[in-house]
Design a protein around this motif. Sequence first.
Motif, mmCIF file in Angstrom:
data_model
loop_
_atom_site.group_PDB
_atom_site.id
_atom_site.type_symbol
_atom_site.label_atom_id
_atom_site.label_comp_id
_atom_site.label_asym_id
_atom_site.label_seq_id
_atom_site.Cartn_x
_atom_site.Cartn_y
_atom_site.Cartn_z
ATOM 1 N N PRO A 3 -10.843 -3.882 -8.764
ATOM 2 C CA PRO A 3 -9.977 -3.534 -9.515
ATOM 3 C C PRO A 3 -8.579 -3.953 -8.981
ATOM 4 O O PRO A 3 -8.103 -3.841 -7.800
ATOM 5 N N GLU A 4 -7.454 -4.353 -9.944
ATOM 6 C CA GLU A 4 -6.131 -4.621 -9.703
ATOM 7 C C GLU A 4 -5.547 -3.413 -9.606
ATOM 8 O O GLU A 4 -5.841 -2.295 -10.252
ATOM 9 N N PHE A 5 -4.344 -3.117 -8.584
ATOM 10 C CA PHE A 5 -3.839 -1.903 -8.449
ATOM 11 C C PHE A 5 -2.310 -2.151 -8.227
ATOM 12 O O PHE A 5 -2.020 -3.070 -7.437
ATOM 13 N N SER A 6 -1.301 -1.101 -8.275
ATOM 14 C CA SER A 6 -0.034 -1.359 -7.736
ATOM 15 C C SER A 6 0.592 0.178 -7.736
ATOM 16 O O SER A 6 -0.145 1.181 -8.484
ATOM 17 N N GLN A 7 1.413 0.583 -6.958
ATOM 18 C CA GLN A 7 2.256 1.825 -6.834
ATOM 19 C C GLN A 7 3.541 1.627 -6.147
ATOM 20 O O GLN A 7 3.805 0.749 -5.555
ATOM 21 N N VAL A 8 4.358 2.351 -7.019
ATOM 22 C CA VAL A 8 5.769 2.461 -6.489
ATOM 23 C C VAL A 8 6.227 3.831 -5.856
ATOM 24 O O VAL A 8 5.920 4.722 -6.623
ATOM 25 N N SER A 9 6.668 4.064 -4.783
ATOM 26 C CA SER A 9 7.042 5.326 -4.067
ATOM 27 C C SER A 9 8.266 6.040 -5.072
ATOM 28 O O SER A 9 9.066 5.275 -5.233
ATOM 29 N N LYS A 10 8.260 7.348 -5.479
ATOM 30 C CA LYS A 10 8.874 8.071 -5.929
ATOM 31 C C LYS A 10 10.091 8.886 -5.248
ATOM 32 O O LYS A 10 10.955 9.400 -5.506
ATOM 33 N N GLU A 11 9.652 8.688 -3.607
ATOM 34 C CA GLU A 11 10.288 9.468 -2.848
ATOM 35 C C GLU A 11 11.256 8.629 -2.232
ATOM 36 O O GLU A 11 12.243 9.287 -1.570
ATOM 37 N N ILE A 12 11.265 7.459 -2.004
ATOM 38 C CA ILE A 12 12.002 6.553 -1.346
ATOM 39 C C ILE A 12 13.046 6.031 -2.167
ATOM 40 O O ILE A 12 12.737 5.232 -3.242
ATOM 41 N N ASP A 13 14.516 5.907 -1.914
ATOM 42 C CA ASP A 13 15.611 5.822 -2.657
ATOM 43 C C ASP A 13 15.888 4.091 -1.923
ATOM 44 O O ASP A 13 16.343 3.896 -0.884
ATOM 45 N N TRP A 14 15.302 3.131 -2.667
ATOM 46 C CA TRP A 14 15.432 1.815 -2.268
ATOM 47 C C TRP A 14 17.000 1.266 -2.317
ATOM 48 O O TRP A 14 17.443 0.465 -1.389
ATOM 49 N N LYS A 15 17.642 1.907 -3.290
ATOM 50 C CA LYS A 15 19.073 1.320 -3.149
ATOM 51 C C LYS A 15 19.802 1.874 -1.784
ATOM 52 O O LYS A 15 20.919 1.332 -1.693
ATOM 53 N N GLY A 16 19.404 2.867 -1.202
ATOM 54 C CA GLY A 16 20.036 3.406 0.114
ATOM 55 C C GLY A 16 19.667 2.790 1.358
ATOM 56 O O GLY A 16 19.986 2.924 2.371
ATOM 57 N N ALA A 17 18.502 1.779 1.026
ATOM 58 C CA ALA A 17 17.887 1.104 2.184
ATOM 59 C C ALA A 17 18.784 0.012 2.952
ATOM 60 O O ALA A 17 19.465 -0.647 2.091
ATOM 61 N N LYS A 18 18.742 -0.249 4.135
ATOM 62 C CA LYS A 18 19.449 -1.045 4.839
ATOM 63 C C LYS A 18 18.864 -2.238 4.701
ATOM 64 O O LYS A 18 19.620 -3.553 4.814
#
Length: 294
Positions: free
Chosen positions: A9-24
């Motif tokens: 089966p296809e699958f996907s997930q995105v973390s709710k804990e990581i703030d990607w906008k603050g990533a370097k």
Amino acid sequence: MVKEYGKWPEFSQVSKEIDWKGAKLIAAGVDVGTTSAQAAILCDGKLFGYANIHAGVDFEKTAKDVIALAMEGSGMAAKDIGIISATGFAKKNVKFASKTFDEIHCHAKGARFMFGPEVRTVVDMGGQTVKAIRLFEWDRVRDFMLNDKCATGSGRNIEVLCAQLHQDITEIGSKSLETEKDPEPVSTTCWAFAGTETLGLFGRPEYRSEKLSEAEIYASHLFAIAWRVIGIIGRLSPLDVGEISVDGGLAFTGGLAKNPGITARIERELGVAAAKSDIDPMLAGAIGAALLSV
């Protein structure tokens, strides 16, 4: 919609804990194989999003689709990703990737990320190839071996069989373990021969002295694949006849790593327990590509 028995089966997930906008630095890896494609997005070295889809005939579109799915709903866009690297069978088709890496180093790097530094032997069991990889303690590839001549130990073998039998690929492994003792394996020299022999066991009792149950037939087929993989592991270094050892911790990656009918038999024959991870083993290549890109 026609059920695809031979596809995970296809699958996907995105973390709710990581703030990607603050990533370097945001790095993405995409692993485009013959039967499926995976994407992993890392924010400052942490796994932010991932996805797995079935591969289409347009490999570049497949790569774009799986990356889009890996960041779906997060607000992230392709322009926010600092660097994208590709690996897998169709890596050269991913024209938008900044870098490409071979599957050996990607799966080695991804396995260390997923399973920890104690892992020294990585076995990647994909759609068309099986790779046994031995690592140095300091996170470098020491040696590797690939299947040759035939894809008997590959995932495509199982996909075709499940499609022919209308047996769900997610269930065939556990069903094969519902036996008190493994019967003799079918052909270990060619996946086409193995499939033909397995199908014959359902209607040709003269192939064996006793009629096999459905679980025993699955066991016979998966044991053949496991035995082929064990042979590839054994070629990593010169060994005495009949002796196959695993150097350091063992980890499985790729689609076949999700089939307990294969992994349990490899563990049993080698006398070792493979490392476990909460991350899907199909993602190892994509994670490794993202890690190697920075």
